[in-house]
Design a protein around this motif. Structure first.
Motif, PDB file in Angstrom:
ATOM      1  N   PRO A 138       0.833  -1.203   0.000  1.00  0.00           N
ATOM      2  CA  PRO A 138       0.000   0.000   0.000  1.00  0.00           C
ATOM      3  C   PRO A 138       0.870   1.256   0.000  1.00  0.00           C
ATOM      4  CG  PRO A 138      -0.755  -1.546   1.659  1.00  0.00           C
ATOM      5  CD  PRO A 138       0.527  -2.079   1.139  1.00  0.00           C
ATOM      6  N   VAL A 139       0.457   2.230  -0.782  1.00  0.00           N
ATOM      7  CA  VAL A 139       1.171   3.510  -0.835  1.00  0.00           C
ATOM      8  C   VAL A 139       0.768   4.334   0.385  1.00  0.00           C
ATOM      9  CG1 VAL A 139       1.394   5.637  -2.146  1.00  0.00           C
ATOM     10  CG2 VAL A 139       1.174   3.469  -3.335  1.00  0.00           C
ATOM     11  N   ILE A 140       1.740   4.784   1.147  1.00  0.00           N
ATOM     12  CA  ILE A 140       1.371   5.594   2.317  1.00  0.00           C
ATOM     13  C   ILE A 140       2.091   6.935   2.288  1.00  0.00           C
ATOM     14  CG2 ILE A 140       0.761   3.669   3.817  1.00  0.00           C
ATOM     15  CD1 ILE A 140       3.486   4.092   5.180  1.00  0.00           C
ATOM     16  N   GLY A 141       1.537   7.888   3.048  1.00  0.00           N
ATOM     17  CA  GLY A 141       2.151   9.208   3.199  1.00  0.00           C
ATOM     18  C   GLY A 141       2.416   9.471   4.665  1.00  0.00           C
ATOM     19  N   LYS A 142       2.677  10.709   5.000  1.00  0.00           N
ATOM     20  CA  LYS A 142       3.045  10.992   6.385  1.00  0.00           C
ATOM     21  C   LYS A 142       2.254  12.146   6.976  1.00  0.00           C
ATOM     22  CE  LYS A 142       7.037  12.667   7.551  1.00  0.00           C
ATOM     23  NZ  LYS A 142       8.178  13.183   7.073  1.00  0.00           N
ATOM     24  N   ASP A 143       2.087  13.197   6.199  1.00  0.00           N
ATOM     25  CA  ASP A 143       1.611  14.455   6.784  1.00  0.00           C
ATOM     26  C   ASP A 143       0.091  14.600   6.820  1.00  0.00           C
ATOM     27  OD1 ASP A 143       4.203  15.135   7.152  1.00  0.00           O
ATOM     28  OD2 ASP A 143       4.369  16.205   5.244  1.00  0.00           O
ATOM     29  N   SER A 144      -0.625  13.794   6.061  1.00  0.00           N
ATOM     30  CA  SER A 144      -2.082  13.795   6.099  1.00  0.00           C
ATOM     31  C   SER A 144      -2.699  15.117   5.661  1.00  0.00           C
ATOM     32  CB  SER A 144      -2.560  13.429   7.511  1.00  0.00           C
ATOM     33  OG  SER A 144      -3.910  13.102   7.485  1.00  0.00           O
ATOM     34  N   ASP A 145      -1.965  15.927   4.920  1.00  0.00           N
ATOM     35  CA  ASP A 145      -2.542  17.184   4.428  1.00  0.00           C
ATOM     36  C   ASP A 145      -2.959  17.026   2.954  1.00  0.00           C
ATOM     37  OD1 ASP A 145      -0.123  17.034   3.244  1.00  0.00           O
ATOM     38  OD2 ASP A 145       0.767  18.758   4.255  1.00  0.00           O
ATOM     39  N   ILE A 146      -3.422  18.129   2.355  1.00  0.00           N
ATOM     40  CA  ILE A 146      -3.929  18.044   0.980  1.00  0.00           C
ATOM     41  C   ILE A 146      -2.821  17.572   0.036  1.00  0.00           C
ATOM     42  CG2 ILE A 146      -4.895  19.377  -0.929  1.00  0.00           C
ATOM     43  CD1 ILE A 146      -6.240  21.181   1.091  1.00  0.00           C
ATOM     44  N   TYR A 147      -1.615  18.108   0.237  1.00  0.00           N
ATOM     45  CA  TYR A 147      -0.502  17.740  -0.653  1.00  0.00           C
ATOM     46  C   TYR A 147      -0.215  16.240  -0.553  1.00  0.00           C
ATOM     47  CZ  TYR A 147       3.983  17.930  -3.025  1.00  0.00           C
ATOM     48  OH  TYR A 147       5.000  17.733  -3.901  1.00  0.00           O
ATOM     49  N   THR A 148      -0.164  15.729   0.664  1.00  0.00           N
ATOM     50  CA  THR A 148       0.158  14.311   0.840  1.00  0.00           C
ATOM     51  C   THR A 148      -0.916  13.432   0.221  1.00  0.00           C
ATOM     52  OG1 THR A 148       1.063  14.990   2.947  1.00  0.00           O
ATOM     53  CG2 THR A 148       0.935  12.648   2.555  1.00  0.00           C
ATOM     54  N   ARG A 149      -2.174  13.827   0.390  1.00  0.00           N
ATOM     55  CA  ARG A 149      -3.251  13.011  -0.196  1.00  0.00           C
ATOM     56  C   ARG A 149      -3.132  12.992  -1.725  1.00  0.00           C
ATOM     57  NH1 ARG A 149      -6.210  14.997   4.214  1.00  0.00           N
ATOM     58  NH2 ARG A 149      -7.176  16.728   3.124  1.00  0.00           N
ATOM     59  N   ALA A 150      -2.819  14.167  -2.299  1.00  0.00           N
ATOM     60  CA  ALA A 150      -2.655  14.211  -3.761  1.00  0.00           C
ATOM     61  C   ALA A 150      -1.471  13.339  -4.176  1.00  0.00           C
ATOM     62  CB  ALA A 150      -2.451  15.651  -4.215  1.00  0.00           C
ATOM     63  N   ASP A 151      -0.393  13.393  -3.409  1.00  0.00           N
ATOM     64  CA  ASP A 151       0.795  12.631  -3.767  1.00  0.00           C
ATOM     65  C   ASP A 151       0.555  11.124  -3.606  1.00  0.00           C
ATOM     66  OD1 ASP A 151       3.507  12.671  -4.609  1.00  0.00           O
ATOM     67  OD2 ASP A 151       4.048  11.980  -2.599  1.00  0.00           O
ATOM     68  N   VAL A 152      -0.175  10.755  -2.556  1.00  0.00           N
ATOM     69  CA  VAL A 152      -0.507   9.328  -2.371  1.00  0.00           C
ATOM     70  C   VAL A 152      -1.319   8.831  -3.553  1.00  0.00           C
ATOM     71  CG1 VAL A 152      -1.979   7.779  -1.022  1.00  0.00           C
ATOM     72  CG2 VAL A 152      -0.325   9.230   0.137  1.00  0.00           C
ATOM     73  N   ARG A 153      -2.241   9.659  -4.021  1.00  0.00           N
ATOM     74  CA  ARG A 153      -3.072   9.232  -5.161  1.00  0.00           C
ATOM     75  C   ARG A 153      -2.237   9.134  -6.431  1.00  0.00           C
ATOM     76  NH1 ARG A 153      -7.111  12.774  -2.541  1.00  0.00           N
ATOM     77  NH2 ARG A 153      -8.509  11.343  -1.486  1.00  0.00           N
ATOM     78  N   ARG A 154      -1.298  10.059  -6.602  1.00  0.00           N
ATOM     79  CA  ARG A 154      -0.441   9.999  -7.793  1.00  0.00           C
ATOM     80  C   ARG A 154       0.381   8.703  -7.774  1.00  0.00           C
ATOM     81  NH1 ARG A 154       4.716  10.774  -8.895  1.00  0.00           N
ATOM     82  NH2 ARG A 154       5.183  11.314  -6.742  1.00  0.00           N
ATOM     83  N   ARG A 155       0.926   8.372  -6.604  1.00  0.00           N
ATOM     84  CA  ARG A 155       1.737   7.151  -6.528  1.00  0.00           C
ATOM     85  C   ARG A 155       0.862   5.907  -6.623  1.00  0.00           C
ATOM     86  NH1 ARG A 155       4.681   7.018  -1.528  1.00  0.00           N
ATOM     87  NH2 ARG A 155       3.401   8.697  -0.700  1.00  0.00           N
ATOM     88  N   ASP A 156      -0.364   6.009  -6.099  1.00  0.00           N
ATOM     89  CA  ASP A 156      -1.298   4.885  -6.197  1.00  0.00           C
ATOM     90  C   ASP A 156      -1.668   4.637  -7.659  1.00  0.00           C
ATOM     91  OD1 ASP A 156      -2.395   2.953  -4.638  1.00  0.00           O
ATOM     92  OD2 ASP A 156      -4.298   3.977  -4.314  1.00  0.00           O
ATOM     93  N   LEU A 157      -1.733   5.737  -8.418  1.00  0.00           N
ATOM     94  CA  LEU A 157      -2.028   5.614  -9.848  1.00  0.00           C
ATOM     95  C   LEU A 157      -0.896   4.832 -10.535  1.00  0.00           C
ATOM     96  CD1 LEU A 157      -3.339   8.713 -11.785  1.00  0.00           C
ATOM     97  CD2 LEU A 157      -2.452   6.717 -12.891  1.00  0.00           C
ATOM     98  N   LEU A 158       0.338   5.168 -10.173  1.00  0.00           N
ATOM     99  CA  LEU A 158       1.473   4.446 -10.749  1.00  0.00           C
ATOM    100  C   LEU A 158       1.449   2.978 -10.320  1.00  0.00           C
ATOM    101  CD1 LEU A 158       4.239   7.154 -10.335  1.00  0.00           C
ATOM    102  CD2 LEU A 158       3.322   6.273 -12.478  1.00  0.00           C
ATOM    103  N   LEU A 159       0.987   2.751  -9.080  1.00  0.00           N
ATOM    104  CA  LEU A 159       0.856   1.365  -8.606  1.00  0.00           C
ATOM    105  C   LEU A 159      -0.163   0.607  -9.466  1.00  0.00           C
ATOM    106  CD1 LEU A 159       1.365  -0.851  -6.454  1.00  0.00           C
ATOM    107  CD2 LEU A 159      -0.516   0.131  -5.158  1.00  0.00           C
ATOM    108  N   SER A 160      -1.268   1.288  -9.803  1.00  0.00           N
ATOM    109  CA  SER A 160      -2.286   0.639 -10.643  1.00  0.00           C
ATOM    110  C   SER A 160      -1.723   0.301 -12.014  1.00  0.00           C
ATOM    111  CB  SER A 160      -3.504   1.551 -10.805  1.00  0.00           C
ATOM    112  OG  SER A 160      -4.233   1.598  -9.618  1.00  0.00           O
ATOM    113  N   VAL A 161      -0.894   1.203 -12.545  1.00  0.00           N
ATOM    114  CA  VAL A 161      -0.250   0.924 -13.833  1.00  0.00           C
ATOM    115  C   VAL A 161       0.579  -0.349 -13.714  1.00  0.00           C
ATOM    116  CG1 VAL A 161       1.497   1.765 -15.452  1.00  0.00           C
ATOM    117  CG2 VAL A 161      -0.236   3.333 -14.582  1.00  0.00           C
ATOM    118  N   ASP A 162       1.323  -0.450 -12.619  1.00  0.00           N
ATOM    119  CA  ASP A 162       2.141  -1.634 -12.399  1.00  0.00           C
ATOM    120  C   ASP A 162       1.274  -2.880 -12.223  1.00  0.00           C
ATOM    121  OD1 ASP A 162       4.518  -3.083 -11.855  1.00  0.00           O
ATOM    122  OD2 ASP A 162       4.005  -3.005  -9.720  1.00  0.00           O
ATOM    123  N   LEU A 163       0.158  -2.732 -11.484  1.00  0.00           N
ATOM    124  CA  LEU A 163      -0.721  -3.882 -11.254  1.00  0.00           C
ATOM    125  C   LEU A 163      -1.334  -4.380 -12.561  1.00  0.00           C
ATOM    126  CD1 LEU A 163      -2.558  -2.936  -7.925  1.00  0.00           C
ATOM    127  CD2 LEU A 163      -0.824  -4.676  -8.273  1.00  0.00           C
TER     128      LEU A 163
END
Lengths: 392, 177
Positions: A267-292
């Protein structure tokens, strides 16, 4: 940081704990954001009470899109419900199809062919990519970067082409049916999908440079819209919102369904729990989906095996009394169907559990207090809510 | 999950258990035990995630079934607690103090099923429907067809036919029976 650290005395509270807001004092102003507003996610509205440019209270209003799906489904046979469920969530309809089909199969005791499970997982990951791409455009747009939406819409369109050749439809695919999926992969699908995935990776590289490394975007999203640790369970936070808070919760990993136990990912995780981190988690999750998707296409059985189990005559299909809950990890969090049957040819009750139900209502109303008016849109988009899930 | 049921049974009066999957169990619970049981399960047994709260209308028994589905993220198991309440005096204890988000579910249940949760925040505020005067629409005795006939104008030139009769006419037009 946009706010002074201690806002605990603002707005003042009455003895019963409710906010002391006197609209006649001239200090507060009611402001409606939505239902027609660029900074709102779909057909909903927020009733804001503001003091200066700071929000004192926010109320989410839904009901602009209520179609009574759950009631409709009680009056239709199991197969008649199938074209209804996908309409509950427009940008990512496949989870409705999967959860409904899986719940019906579980209560009816239908064994799905293995190949259908692989194709289902493929469809769900493709849908997740579409949903995330839409989100990235919305999140950047809420902070004034219109170009990101244009780029993400372009690559999303390529993915819609893949959906079209696989299912025959671009938005409502109706491909995952109770019993399996409607068809096998078309000839040459893998090659064309690989090309699309490459385009998506290229676009994400650009989006990362222009959006995530943009000083304005960083300034307006870092440290803003933080979901506190103690809210995670009490407000039913799931999906990228909880992972951005550093909690590795992902239904695909925790309670694997379909073929996710045969895929390699964390699972892709972040640290700060703010808007930026949520956007970044989703961006990396998108790359994870590409890999999946690459993993699914290379590991799924290569032969053209059966994709559909034998189901009873759909016009006379009765299911024994029972109840179940089936969940999946959609792009916004935990998506689930609670299905109750009573031995007749119709479901007794279908309840849809969409992640937006908790995120956009109780959690958002809690988070919007003390927020700047200009950040409300970014905050709401960062929770990635789709109103139809709330009112069904 | 069965061990948990046996363990809970020593502390609380529990009804029947139905094992749906290895990770999903439904247990019937008397309404007066629900809040303390939820508190115990949340704080001691790790069922910290309220997945959903919804109702099922068993109109033939004149009962409502409330389903509280909770999830233990550590052990990846789900527990559904069924509470059967009377349909005529539909009222239930609020659990918004355990999970603030439950207030939203309770507001929806009040509007759609007419089940009251005294003390729940903004319970009487409209959730989806505005100015609704009929019986709560998700109750089984609310007739959607009749409501739409009474409320909306029929489009002219529209006719309805029985599907079975229509297909018979289509395939066997000479068969008069």
């Amino acid at each position: 940081m946009a706010y002074t650290p201690d806002r605990s005395q603002y707005p003042q509270k009455k003895a019963d704990g409710s906010l002391d807001i006197d609209l006649t004092s001239g200090k507060y102003l009611k402001l409606w954001q939505g239902p027609q507003h660029p900074g709102i996610t779909g057909n909903m509205s927020i009733e804001l009470t503001v003091c200066g440019d700071e929000v004192a209270e926010g109320r989410t209003h839904v009901g602009y899109l209520h179609r009574g799906f759950e009631k409709l489904m009680e009056r239709r046979t199991f197969i008649q419900n199938f074209p209804i469920v996908c309409r509950i969530c427009v940008p990512e309809p496949d989870f409705n199809e999967y959860c409904y089909a899986a719940a019906v199969e579980e209560l009816a005791g239908i064994e799905v062919p293995e190949r259908a499970d692989w194709i289902r997982a493929l469809i769900l990951e493709m849908g997740r990519i579409n949903s995330y791409l839409m989100y990235l455009g919305g999140q950047a747009g809420a902070l004034g970067q219109a170009v990101i939406g244009q780029w993400s819409t372009y690559v999303r369109d390529l993915m819609l082409d893949r959906f079209e050749e696989l299912t025959g439809a671009r938005i409502y695919h109706m491909f995952i049916m109770p019993g399996g999926v409607r068809d096998n992969l078309p000839t040459g699908f893998r090659t064309r999908m690989e090309h699309t995935l490459g385009e998506i990776e290229n676009a994400l590289r650009d989006i990362h440079n222009v959006m995530f490394r943009n000083a304005v975007f960083e300034k307006r999203t870092r440290g803003i819209g933080v979901i506190e640790k103690e809210w995670l369970d009490s407000y039913g936070v799931t999906g990228p919102c909880i992972r951005a808070a550093g909690v590795p919760r992902d239904v695909r990993k925790d309670q694997p369904y379909l073929v996710y136990d045969q895929l390699d990912f964390d699972p892709v995780i972040g640290k700060d729990s703010d808007i930026y981190t949520r956007a970044d988690v989703r961006r990396r999750d998108l790359l994870l989906s590409v890999d999946l998707i690459r993993q699914i296409l290379s590991r799924m059985p290569q032969d053209d095996g059966p994709t559909m189990a034998t189901t009873p005559n759909v016009l006379h299909w009765k299911i024994e009394p029972g109840e179940t809950y089936v969940r999946g990890e959609c792009s916004r969090g935990e998506y689930g169907y609670y299905l109750v049957t009573d031995g007749s040819g119709y479901p007794r009750r279908v309840n849809v559990r969409g992640p937006s139900y908790t995120h956009a209502m109780a959690l958002f109303e809690r988070m919007v207090v003390n927020c700047n008016i200009a950040d409300v849109a970014a905050l709401l988009v960062s929770l990635h809510t789709y109103p139809p899930e709330i009112e069904r | 999950m069965i061990e948990l049921y046996e363990q809970l049974k020593q502390r609380y009066a529990l009804g029947e258990i139905s094992v749906q999957r290895f990770d999903l169990v439904f247990i019937t619970v008397p309404r007066e035990n629900l809040a303390s049981l939820l508190l115990y399960l949340r704080d001691t047994e790790g069922f910290t995630h309220l997945v959903l709260l919804t109702a099922v209308d068993w109109i033939e028994d004149n009962k409502f079934q409330l389903t509280y589905l909770i999830n233990n993220r550590e052990s990846a198991t789900d527990l559904g607690l069924r509470v059967i309440i009377d349909r005529d005096e539909a009222s239930m204890e609020s659990i918004h103090d355990l999970w603030p988000t439950a207030a939203t579910y309770q507001r929806e249940l009040k509007e759609m099923f007419g089940i009251d949760f005294p003390g729940s925040p903004r319970i009487d505020e409209d959730f989806i429907l505005e100015g609704w005067t009929e019986i709560p629409p998700y109750r089984r005795d609310f007739d959607t067809l009749e409501y739409s006939r009474d409320t909306y104008l029929e489009r002219p030139g529209r006719s309805t036919s029985d599907p079975a009769q229509h297909m018979k006419q289509l395939f066997y037009p000479e068969d008069k029976d």
